[in-house]
Design an enzyme around this catalytic site. Sequence first.
Site, PDB file in Angstrom:
ATOM      1  N   HIS A 125       0.720  -1.082  -0.059  1.00  0.00           N
ATOM      2  CA  HIS A 125      -0.055  -0.082   0.080  1.00  0.00           C
ATOM      3  C   HIS A 125       0.924   1.105   0.044  1.00  0.00           C
ATOM      4  O   HIS A 125       0.709   2.065  -0.807  1.00  0.00           O
ATOM      5  CB  HIS A 125      -0.945  -0.082   1.322  1.00  0.00           C
ATOM      6  N   GLU A 126       1.841   1.303   0.893  1.00  0.00           N
ATOM      7  CA  GLU A 126       2.488   2.664   1.060  1.00  0.00           C
ATOM      8  C   GLU A 126       3.541   2.674  -0.232  1.00  0.00           C
ATOM      9  O   GLU A 126       3.901   3.894  -0.800  1.00  0.00           O
ATOM     10  CB  GLU A 126       3.635   2.445   2.242  1.00  0.00           C
ATOM     11  N   GLU A 188      -6.060   6.748  -1.318  1.00  0.00           N
ATOM     12  CA  GLU A 188      -6.228   5.378  -0.402  1.00  0.00           C
ATOM     13  C   GLU A 188      -6.768   4.340  -1.166  1.00  0.00           C
ATOM     14  O   GLU A 188      -6.012   3.193  -0.936  1.00  0.00           O
ATOM     15  CB  GLU A 188      -6.712   5.777   0.882  1.00  0.00           C
TER      16      GLU A 188
END
Length: 246
Positions: A125-126, A188
């Site tokens: 994700h990051e 996100e």
Amino acid sequence: MKVFKIILLFAVILGFGGCVSTTQTGRSQVMLMNESEELRIGEQARDEILKKANISHDPAMLAMLYRVGKKISLAAGKPEFKWEFYLINDKSKNAFCLPGGKVFVYTGLMQIISNDDELATVLGHETAHALLRHGAERSSMNSVRSGTGLVLAIIMQAAAPKYANIANNAFSIGSNALVMLPYSRSHELEADKYGVQLMIKAGYDPRYALSFWQKMSANKSSGNDFFSTHPSDEKRIKQIKEILAQ
């Protein structure tokens, strides 16, 4: 009405002047920052964080972080980012990635991670945020917002000074609620989606992305995400279930 047409035209011209498409998603982005500048900002921010943060040297956590981080960064295929992974001694369940691939994970988050696959969910994700240049995009959107607000202030001061403050405040609140926060939440969800693809490419089990977000959801109360920078856990879980079904 004429005032707002001028403002809208200014925002469109400024925004389209810096539009690019991401190779990963094909989505158009407002991008007023080049990649070399983005890398420089990321390195400066990393140096400032390292001066102030309580960096953890827990051997077991670091071994896990480096092990998974190496696989995810190789899957990312962006060696010029010079990926770096740091552990911050903090009880918060959090992680973030600076432009250029400088990833920070909090020990509080590591304590609830059960295995490499769940950590791969976080790092995927990051890493996706960095690859999709979300930080530079938000900075560019803020520049468009600031420029548009300045035009509004000048026009209102000349045309209707009595209402200038009211108009400026309304623009600030409205642009944040209707543009900036939805942008952040969409980033996100985009990072979740591309992050799952990265963890699969790195050889991890994507089903643990679902178990991780279910675990995160159980650790906090759910609420309306309209005025939040992050989408609700329910939306994240729903999207991951759809990805797994495919």
